[in-house]
Scaffold this motif. Structure first.
Motif, short mmCIF file in Angstrom:
data_model
loop_
_atom_site.label_atom_id
_atom_site.label_comp_id
_atom_site.label_asym_id
_atom_site.label_seq_id
_atom_site.Cartn_x
_atom_site.Cartn_y
_atom_site.Cartn_z
N ASN A 130 20.36 -35.93 43.10
CA ASN A 130 20.33 -37.34 43.49
C ASN A 130 21.37 -37.54 44.59
O ASN A 130 22.57 -37.46 44.34
CB ASN A 130 20.63 -38.22 42.28
N THR A 132 22.33 -40.12 46.10
CA THR A 132 23.14 -41.32 45.96
C THR A 132 24.33 -41.10 45.03
O THR A 132 25.47 -41.45 45.35
CB THR A 132 22.29 -42.50 45.44
N SER A 133 24.05 -40.51 43.87
CA SER A 133 25.11 -40.29 42.89
C SER A 133 25.78 -38.93 43.00
O SER A 133 26.80 -38.68 42.34
CB SER A 133 24.53 -40.45 41.47
N LYS A 135 24.67 -36.26 41.75
CA LYS A 135 24.49 -35.61 40.46
C LYS A 135 23.20 -34.80 40.48
O LYS A 135 22.20 -35.21 41.07
CB LYS A 135 24.41 -36.65 39.33
N THR A 167 27.69 -32.20 38.76
CA THR A 167 28.07 -32.91 39.97
C THR A 167 28.03 -31.97 41.16
O THR A 167 28.39 -30.80 41.05
CB THR A 167 29.48 -33.51 39.82
#
Length: 253
Positions: A130, A132-133, A135, A167
């Motif tokens: 992802n 955006t995160s 992750k 992460t």
């Protein structure tokens, strides 16, 4: 001294409660076990813990883009030719007999494992990131297997998984055994697992993010150690206070 004894007894009770709570917490913090397959014969004897294998995926220019180290145990339910019954086969993936391939993109990474031994197995892991995160997680696992005793080849696929969350730039690590359910007829047991599908620098894992099972294993000794240290401190304080009062009773008037 009666007051000190009461404090001592109270602390002993609290200490025992803390230790018991830690042990109970460990008992409940387990990965969900795979659903029990409907079999007409007892499962085969498990072959023991699998050997840990090291698997690497590289880009076209030779850069390592995915790295995994793990022992894999496959649990597959199938119809046995020899027994003409439904059984659960448990097979360890042997690193020496496993070929590794795969690919890496900006937001996805694929690891393929293929065995050329008697139990022919193709296993694919797909991780997604992802952006955006920052992750990542294991999103899809697919399997095709053609073992000698299978009445027909088995295939399974699940593209809505949410395992091995990490992460970007860090590896995911779980030393404890954990079970990953893929389908009603297929699950995997992982041992000494460490994987990083994104953000590798060179060919070494990034700093590890521990799974919940490992964190719980580290939590119990900390709680027990802290409780015992507190108990020792209480006993020492009680002794010093009692000794001081005893000496005060012999002072000259």
């Amino acid at each position: 001294m009666a007051q000190i004894g009461a404090v001592h007894s109270w602390y002993l009770g609290v200490t025992l409660q803390l230790i018991l709570a830690a042990i109970l917490h460990q008992g409940f913090a387990t990965v969900t076990a795979p659903p029990t397959p409907q079999t007409t014969t007892p499962p085969h004897t498990e072959p023991g813990k699998p050997e840990t294998g090291n698997y690497v995926v590289k880009t076209s220019n030779g850069t390592v883009c995915l790295k995994a180290s793990m022992g894999l145990q496959l649990n597959i339910t199938f119809t046995s030719v020899s027994k003409n019954k439904t059984v659960q086969g448990v097979v360890n993936l042997k690193p020496n007999g496993t070929a590794t391939s795969g690919s890496c993109d900006t937001d996805s990474a694929t690891l393929r494992l293929q065995t050329s031994e008697v139990e022919k197995t193709n296993l694919t892991f797909i991780f997604v990131l992802n952006a955006t995160s920052n992750k990542y997680h294991l999103n899809e696992v697919s399997l095709s297997a053609a073992w000698p005793d299978m009445k027909k080849p088995i295939s399974a696929r699940n593209s809505s998984l949410d395992y091995l969350r990490g992460t970007l730039g860090y590896s995911y690590r779980c030393r404890n055994e954990q079970t990953l359910d893929v389908s009603p007829d297929f699950s995997m047991n992982t041992y000494q697992l460490q994987v990083q599908p994104f953000g590798l620098k060179g060919d070494q894992f990034g700093a590890a993010e521990e799974c919940q099972l490992d964190e719980d294993d580290m939590l119990i000794p900390i709680i027990v150690g802290a409780a015992l240290a507190g108990l020792v401190l209480i006993v020492l304080l009680a002794y010093l206070i009692g000794r001081k009062r005893s000496h005060a009773g012999y002072q000259t008037i």
